[in-house]
Scaffold this motif. Structure first.
Motif, short mmCIF file in Angstrom:
data_model
loop_
_atom_site.label_atom_id
_atom_site.label_comp_id
_atom_site.label_asym_id
_atom_site.label_seq_id
_atom_site.Cartn_x
_atom_site.Cartn_y
_atom_site.Cartn_z
N LYS A 1 -8.99 4.41 8.70
CA LYS A 1 -9.35 3.24 9.70
C LYS A 1 -8.21 2.72 10.73
O LYS A 1 -8.32 2.48 11.67
N TYR A 2 -7.01 2.79 10.09
CA TYR A 2 -5.83 2.19 10.92
C TYR A 2 -4.79 3.03 11.30
O TYR A 2 -3.51 2.65 11.61
N MET A 3 -5.05 4.48 11.26
CA MET A 3 -4.04 5.41 11.69
C MET A 3 -3.80 4.94 13.35
O MET A 3 -4.79 5.09 14.05
N ASN A 4 -2.55 5.04 13.52
CA ASN A 4 -2.38 4.91 15.09
C ASN A 4 -1.21 5.64 15.56
O ASN A 4 -0.48 5.47 16.66
N ILE B 1 -0.60 7.64 -3.05
CA ILE B 1 -1.21 8.24 -1.82
C ILE B 1 -0.63 7.38 -0.63
O ILE B 1 -0.69 6.17 -0.75
N ARG B 2 0.05 8.11 0.15
CA ARG B 2 0.90 7.66 1.29
C ARG B 2 0.43 7.96 2.58
O ARG B 2 -0.03 9.32 2.72
N ASP B 3 0.29 6.97 3.50
CA ASP B 3 -0.09 7.33 4.93
C ASP B 3 1.24 6.94 5.86
O ASP B 3 2.16 6.15 5.24
N ASN B 4 1.27 7.35 7.03
CA ASN B 4 2.11 6.84 8.03
C ASN B 4 1.70 6.00 9.19
O ASN B 4 1.74 6.09 10.35
N GLY B 5 0.62 5.12 8.46
CA GLY B 5 -0.01 4.05 9.66
C GLY B 5 1.03 2.99 9.90
O GLY B 5 2.12 3.07 9.83
N GLY C 1 1.52 0.00 8.75
CA GLY C 1 1.90 -0.74 7.57
C GLY C 1 1.31 -1.94 7.44
O GLY C 1 0.43 -2.37 8.24
N ILE C 2 1.67 -2.64 6.51
CA ILE C 2 1.26 -4.28 6.10
C ILE C 2 2.29 -5.14 5.92
O ILE C 2 3.39 -4.75 5.24
N LYS C 3 2.06 -6.29 6.48
CA LYS C 3 3.11 -7.30 6.33
C LYS C 3 3.23 -7.77 4.75
O LYS C 3 2.26 -7.62 3.99
N SER C 4 4.40 -8.08 4.35
CA SER C 4 4.73 -8.26 2.96
C SER C 4 3.80 -9.37 2.60
O SER C 4 3.56 -9.72 1.40
N GLY C 5 3.87 -10.53 3.41
CA GLY C 5 3.12 -11.72 2.89
C GLY C 5 1.81 -11.40 2.48
O GLY C 5 1.32 -12.16 1.68
N VAL C 6 0.97 -10.40 3.17
CA VAL C 6 -0.28 -10.19 2.83
C VAL C 6 -0.51 -8.86 1.92
O VAL C 6 -1.73 -8.82 1.54
N LEU C 7 0.49 -8.47 1.39
CA LEU C 7 0.34 -7.27 0.87
C LEU C 7 -0.37 -7.25 -0.66
O LEU C 7 -1.21 -6.39 -0.96
N SER C 8 -0.21 -8.27 -1.36
CA SER C 8 -0.75 -8.95 -2.52
C SER C 8 -2.15 -8.89 -2.44
O SER C 8 -2.90 -9.00 -3.57
N HIS C 9 -2.76 -9.30 -1.48
CA HIS C 9 -4.11 -9.58 -0.96
C HIS C 9 -5.02 -8.26 -0.73
O HIS C 9 -6.38 -8.73 -0.70
N ILE C 10 -4.61 -7.16 -0.64
CA ILE C 10 -5.35 -6.32 0.13
C ILE C 10 -6.45 -5.76 -1.04
O ILE C 10 -7.38 -4.99 -0.80
N PHE C 11 -6.17 -6.06 -2.48
CA PHE C 11 -7.26 -5.78 -3.27
C PHE C 11 -8.21 -6.86 -3.61
O PHE C 11 -9.26 -6.65 -4.66
N ASP C 12 -8.03 -8.02 -2.86
CA ASP C 12 -9.05 -8.89 -3.14
C ASP C 12 -10.51 -8.67 -2.26
O ASP C 12 -10.36 -7.86 -1.17
N ARG C 13 -11.46 -8.98 -2.78
CA ARG C 13 -12.75 -8.66 -2.04
C ARG C 13 -12.84 -9.32 -0.76
O ARG C 13 -12.59 -10.53 -0.53
N PHE C 14 -13.23 -8.73 0.35
CA PHE C 14 -13.79 -9.16 1.47
C PHE C 14 -12.55 -9.43 2.43
O PHE C 14 -12.56 -10.32 3.31
N TYR C 15 -11.34 -8.97 1.95
CA TYR C 15 -9.90 -9.27 2.36
C TYR C 15 -9.53 -8.29 3.57
O TYR C 15 -9.69 -7.00 3.49
N ARG C 16 -9.18 -8.84 4.84
CA ARG C 16 -8.97 -8.09 5.86
C ARG C 16 -7.59 -8.47 6.37
O ARG C 16 -7.37 -9.79 6.45
N ALA C 17 -6.63 -7.60 6.68
CA ALA C 17 -5.26 -8.21 7.05
C ALA C 17 -5.35 -8.77 8.33
O ALA C 17 -4.75 -9.67 8.98
N GLN D 1 5.76 -0.75 4.35
CA GLN D 1 6.76 -1.40 5.42
C GLN D 1 6.18 -1.10 7.02
O GLN D 1 5.55 -0.28 7.17
N LEU D 2 6.33 -2.25 7.66
CA LEU D 2 5.61 -2.11 9.02
C LEU D 2 6.25 -1.17 9.84
O LEU D 2 7.50 -0.86 10.05
N GLY D 3 5.52 -0.25 10.44
CA GLY D 3 5.72 0.80 11.46
C GLY D 3 5.94 2.08 10.71
O GLY D 3 6.11 3.22 11.32
N GLU D 4 5.97 2.06 9.25
CA GLU D 4 6.25 3.21 8.36
C GLU D 4 5.32 3.76 7.91
O GLU D 4 5.21 5.00 7.45
#
Length: 486
Positions: A385-388, A409-413, A415-431, A465-468
């Motif tokens: 969804k987030y490949m750019n 499982i690693r992608d080169n999208g 990335g996600i900010k460290s402040g929200v990384l711990s929430h990505i497994f919460d229900r209905f959470y979107r960065a 990591q952002l950008g990686e």
């Protein structure tokens, strides 16, 4: 110190302390009441009393001895006078009768006005008797050398002893009762206070809990049974406080869940209503426009169906109502099949998908094939969804440890900010705070991944990591040769 030991020591103290105090008080009372009974040269208190008693006994024994060995001495006036003086110092007088006639009367007896008593002595046949309660009389019969008979009487005045005894014994009894009462009362107060004080503390804490205040700590600082009760009470308070906070979090999550469901359902419904309204009002006036609107309606309906399906799956997983059909699986071959299947997916045409494993040996686990496939599809689908990047890559790696298998499982999208990384497994959470649905998705994909992995005894986490790019890891416990988890 335990309550049993404390009570035992208090009972021992209630016995020993009153005895010690009573002995001290009795000694003091004897010293106060009988301090002058030994005469001018005598001591004081109890020693004086016993000294007087011993002197009295020895002197009477000497008189008795003389009556048996040398009765004629009682006709010697000098002897009688000397003996009588010694007896007078001990409050005793001498009376001698010869042929029932008084031959000698002690001035001590005369001063007591005992004429009637002396007359009674002449007719008395008893060896020893008590007079008017305050006199002690000793009687000895003698036979003189001339053959006549006589009698020697020793009259002791017990007035001083009785007078002091009337005061002494009531005071002694009163002091005994007072010592027992005060000692037992004081020790009972101390022991009961050590029990009552912590009980009041527990009562106060219970009242605070009843009022809804769970912040009142219970600290008794004791090592006995009441201390153990206080520790259990404190643990109960902490758990109750945590339970209420967890319940509030659940309530807040429930409200958030309802809000998210409403939002995610309202978006496609709004699109469907707009398309239907366009068709009804003739905006779609050509066959091409009508087909476009119908396709949009179908797409929105499909999104709603997918959202509802994801929501039902998550709810069943969250309530532990969806059973896991566990079976022995070679995770190496399973992942290899998943990767080959994904390569045939049209969405993967521009994706460089690779699978790397550090060993050719089987990696045995006990898992649910269908749900593990769902895990792989959700993680990789979330990456798509987030490949750019122009050159899009997804890499699947398998690491084999002694007790667990780890999938990376690693992608080169982006990335996600460290402040929200711990929430990505919460229900209905979107960065994306705006909850933009242009990329699609229900916001439940990674939450379902977490529920499935943890439901099979594993764990899941993310690194980014952002950008990686972003890496998703999940582990599953391995099995032994008998198919049991290690």
């Amino acid at each position: 110190m335990s309550i049993k030991k404390r009570l035992l020591l208090s009972y021992i103290a209630m016995t020993i302390i009153p005895i010690v105090l009573f002995v001290l008080i009795a000694t003091t009372l004897v010293s106060a009441f009988y301090k002058g009974m030994a005469g001018k040269d005598g001591g004081k208190g109890m020693p004086a009393f016993w000294e007087t008693a011993n002197q009295h006994r020895d002197l009477i024994a000497g008189v008795k001895f003389m009556t048996q060995t040398d009765p004629d001495r009682f006709t010697d006036s000098e002897f009688l006078k000397t003996t009588d003086e010694q007896l007078n110092r001990l409050h005793t007088g001498l009376v001698v009768l010869k042929n029932n006639q008084v031959s000698f009367t002690s001035p001590f007896v005369s001063n007591l006005h005992l004429n009637t008593e002396i007359q009674e002595l002449q007719t008395s046949q008893t060896r020893e008797r008590w007079g008017k309660s305050r006199y002690s009389i000793e009687k000895y019969t003698i036979t003189y050398s001339d053959g006549t008979t006589g009698t020697v009487y020793l009259l002791s005045d017990l007035k001083s002893f009785f007078n002091e005894a009337r005061k002494f014994f009531p005071l002694l009894l009163l002091s005994l009762l007072l010592v027992i009462g005060l000692t037992n009362g004081f020790l009972t107060f101390l022991v009961s206070r050590s029990f009552i004080k912590p009980l009041y503390t527990l009562k106060h804490a219970a009242e605070q809990i009843k009022e809804g205040n769970l912040k009142q700590e219970v600290e008794l600082n004791r090592k006995d049974e009441i201390g153990e009760l206080g520790a259990s009470f404190e643990e109960m308070r902490i758990r109750l406080n945590e339970s209420i906070h967890l319940q509030l979090e659940y309530e807040e999550n429930r409200k958030q869940l309802i809000s998210n469901i409403s939002h995610d359902l309202k978006t496609p419904i709004t699109g469907i209503k707009a398309c239907v309204q366009g068709i009804q009002e003739g905006i779609a006036d050509t066959a091409i426009k009508q087909e476009k609107y119908i396709n949009m309606i179908a797409k929105k309906a499909e999104d709603m169906d997918h959202l509802i399906e994801e929501l039902m799956l998550y709810s069943k997983l969250d309530l532990n109502r969806l059973p896991f059909h566990l079976e022995p699986i070679d995770l190496h071959l399973f992942l290899q099949d998943c990767v080959e299947e994904l390569r045939l997916d049209p969405r993967m045409e521009e994706i460089n998908l690779t699978f790397i494993v550090e060993t050719d040996k089987p990696v045995p686990i006990l898992g649910d094939r269908e749900k593990l496939r769902r895990v792989m599809m959700n993680i990789i689908g979330n990456s798509l969804k987030y490949m750019n990047k122009v050159q899009k890559e997804i890499r699947v790696e398998l690491f084999d440890d002694k007790t667990k298998a780890t999938v990376h499982i690693r992608d080169n999208g982006p990335g996600i900010k460290s402040g929200v990384l711990s929430h990505i497994f919460d229900r209905f959470y979107r960065a994306d705070p705006s909850r933009n649905t242009e990329t699609g998705g229900s916001g439940l994909g990674l939450a379902i991944v977490k529920q499935i992995v943890e439901g099979q005894g594993g764990s899941v986490w993310a690194e980014s990591q952002l950008g990686e790019g972003t890496s998703i890891y999940f582990t599953l416990p391995k099995t032994n040769n008998e198919g049991e988890q290690e």
